[in-house]
Design a protein around this motif. Structure first.
Motif, short mmCIF file in Angstrom:
data_model
loop_
_atom_site.label_atom_id
_atom_site.label_comp_id
_atom_site.label_asym_id
_atom_site.label_seq_id
_atom_site.Cartn_x
_atom_site.Cartn_y
_atom_site.Cartn_z
N THR A 279 -35.85 21.71 -8.53
CA THR A 279 -36.26 22.51 -9.70
C THR A 279 -37.67 23.07 -9.55
OG1 THR A 279 -37.02 20.49 -10.82
CG2 THR A 279 -34.76 21.23 -11.30
N ALA B 114 -30.34 14.53 -15.72
CA ALA B 114 -29.74 13.75 -14.65
C ALA B 114 -30.58 12.51 -14.33
CB ALA B 114 -29.57 14.61 -13.41
N ILE C 138 -26.05 14.15 -11.77
CA ILE C 138 -26.15 15.55 -11.37
C ILE C 138 -24.82 16.28 -11.62
CG2 ILE C 138 -26.42 17.09 -9.37
CD1 ILE C 138 -28.42 15.02 -8.25
N THR D 116 -24.94 20.92 -7.16
CA THR D 116 -25.00 21.95 -8.21
C THR D 116 -26.42 22.50 -8.24
OG1 THR D 116 -24.41 22.45 -10.50
CG2 THR D 116 -25.67 20.44 -10.13
N GLN E 179 -39.88 16.39 -16.91
CA GLN E 179 -39.22 15.93 -15.71
C GLN E 179 -40.11 15.01 -14.87
OE1 GLN E 179 -37.42 18.99 -13.25
NE2 GLN E 179 -36.23 17.47 -12.12
N THR F 169 -33.99 16.09 -7.41
CA THR F 169 -33.94 16.92 -8.61
C THR F 169 -35.30 17.56 -8.90
OG1 THR F 169 -34.29 14.91 -9.91
CG2 THR F 169 -32.03 15.70 -9.68
N VAL G 154 -24.37 16.90 -15.38
CA VAL G 154 -25.19 18.02 -15.84
C VAL G 154 -24.55 19.35 -15.43
CG1 VAL G 154 -27.37 19.22 -15.40
CG2 VAL G 154 -27.37 16.78 -15.96
N GLY G 155 -24.09 19.41 -14.17
CA GLY G 155 -23.48 20.65 -13.69
C GLY G 155 -22.20 20.99 -14.43
N LEU H 289 -29.78 23.17 -10.10
CA LEU H 289 -30.45 22.52 -11.22
C LEU H 289 -31.64 23.32 -11.72
CD1 LEU H 289 -30.50 18.80 -10.02
CD2 LEU H 289 -29.15 19.71 -11.90
N GLY I 296 -31.90 20.37 -16.63
CA GLY I 296 -30.82 19.62 -15.99
C GLY I 296 -31.35 18.47 -15.15
N GLY I 297 -32.45 18.71 -14.44
CA GLY I 297 -33.06 17.64 -13.66
C GLY I 297 -33.50 16.49 -14.55
#
Length: 331
Positions: A34, A254, A282, A244, A174, A30, A285-286, A246, A250-251
């Protein structure tokens, strides 16, 4: 006997290294996809926190692996060696095809398959398996639910923020979520190898009772950290790009969802799959973005690999045990 024990300990640490190598994708996919960190910096970041986990959490998972799933009265060194070979085979096969499966479940399946080949199905301790088998289903579901829930909460809390500002903010956050996930990965996965090594020492009579020696803890965490440092790039692409697309927000969601799940189950002594947990996060999130954002065809292939992990590694381990038994009848 001494040298055979040494061989098994070395093979166990090789498996631990491959676990880190195979599961490096879980820790860094992730944060790499990203573009918060470069791949090389990401594996160093993950490996460091994998190792730090040795000094932050207990050994409850190791105790479950070492004595809670198989009746140790029927376990000998050949069973342990065959189990490790079965797990290593499945790890290498799935790495070749870029499939993110559970090294933990491969180890559990291999250990059980070799033990059943030796003593029959009565060697299985059902109480120890109940939680593990239940969490094969629950860990991705929990990861998915937590990932989706966190994503919805973040979208609501930061709904007035400009996309560029949100992206900058979560690029920093993150780093924290990736570190937390790597802590959870280290404390859950390295403990499984610790349990196997301690079981080997106990079976061979080098421990008067089952416990986890300090040197075993340090060796296991060092091996998994080095494996993570080596990085399994085939699976990084699957986890970070093929399930998906990211963004940093989102990362973060997840990784945070997976970290919460892993640290909670580690404290409870439940050996769950780090792969299942982060993949679920993941997907969660997607799915919040839109259901079509998740590549469900790839997800389906991954789930089939999960289903096959325990039986295939168990079958290979059973074949290895039978081969050892034929070569060395005392086995």
């Amino acid at each position: 006997m001494f040298w055979f024990v040494i061989i098994i300990v070395v093979v166990a640490l090789v498996f631990d290294f491959l676990n880190g190598f195979h599961d490096a994708a879980n820790s860094i996919a992730t944060v790499v996809s990203t573009r918060v960190l470069s791949p090389r910096v990401a594996v160093v970041w993950a490996a460091f926190f994998n190792f730090v986990a040795a000094f932050t959490f207990g050994t409850a998972v190791a105790r479950t692996m070492g004595r809670g799933m198989i009746d140790l009265r029927y376990v000998n060194l050949y069973v342990i060696l065959a189990g490790l070979i079965g797990a290593i085979f499945w790890d290498l096969l799935t790495w070749y095809f870029g499939l993110p499966v559970s090294s933990s479940h491969a180890l559990i399946g291999g250990y059980a398959g070799a033990a059943v080949a030796k003593a029959g199905w009565g060697v299985i301790i059902l109480a120890g398996w109940t939680k593990t088998l239940l969490f094969i289903i629950l860990s991705p579901a929990i990861g998915l639910a937590l990932g989706a829930g966190l994503m919805i909460a973040v979208y609501w809390l930061f709904r007035r923020w400009a996309p560029q500002r949100l992206d900058r903010y979560f690029r920093k956050l993150q780093l924290v979520s990736a570190a937390a996930y790597s802590l959870g990965h280290g404390t859950n996965d390295a403990q499984k190898t610790m349990g196997i090594i301690a079981g080997t020492l106990f079976t061979a009579g080098y421990l008067d009772h089952f416990y986890i020696p300090r040197w075993v803890i340090l060796a296991a965490f060092a091996a998994i950290s080095l494996g993570t440092l080596a990085g399994g790039w085939r699976i990084v692409k699957t986890m970070g790009m093929k399930i998906t697309k990211l963004k940093p927000v989102g990362g973060f969601c997840a990784e945070t969802a997976a970290a919460i799940s892993l640290l909670g189950t580690a404290a409870a002594g439940i050996p769950v799959s780090t792969t299942h947990t982060i993949a679920g996060g993941i997907m969660g999130v997607g799915s919040v973005q839109r259901l079509s954002a998740v590549r469900w065809g790839m997800a389906r292939s991954i789930v089939w690999a999960w289903v096959l992990t325990i039986p295939v590694s168990g079958l290979v381990a059973a074949i290895c045990f039978w081969a050892l038994h034929r070569a060395f009848p005392a086995a």
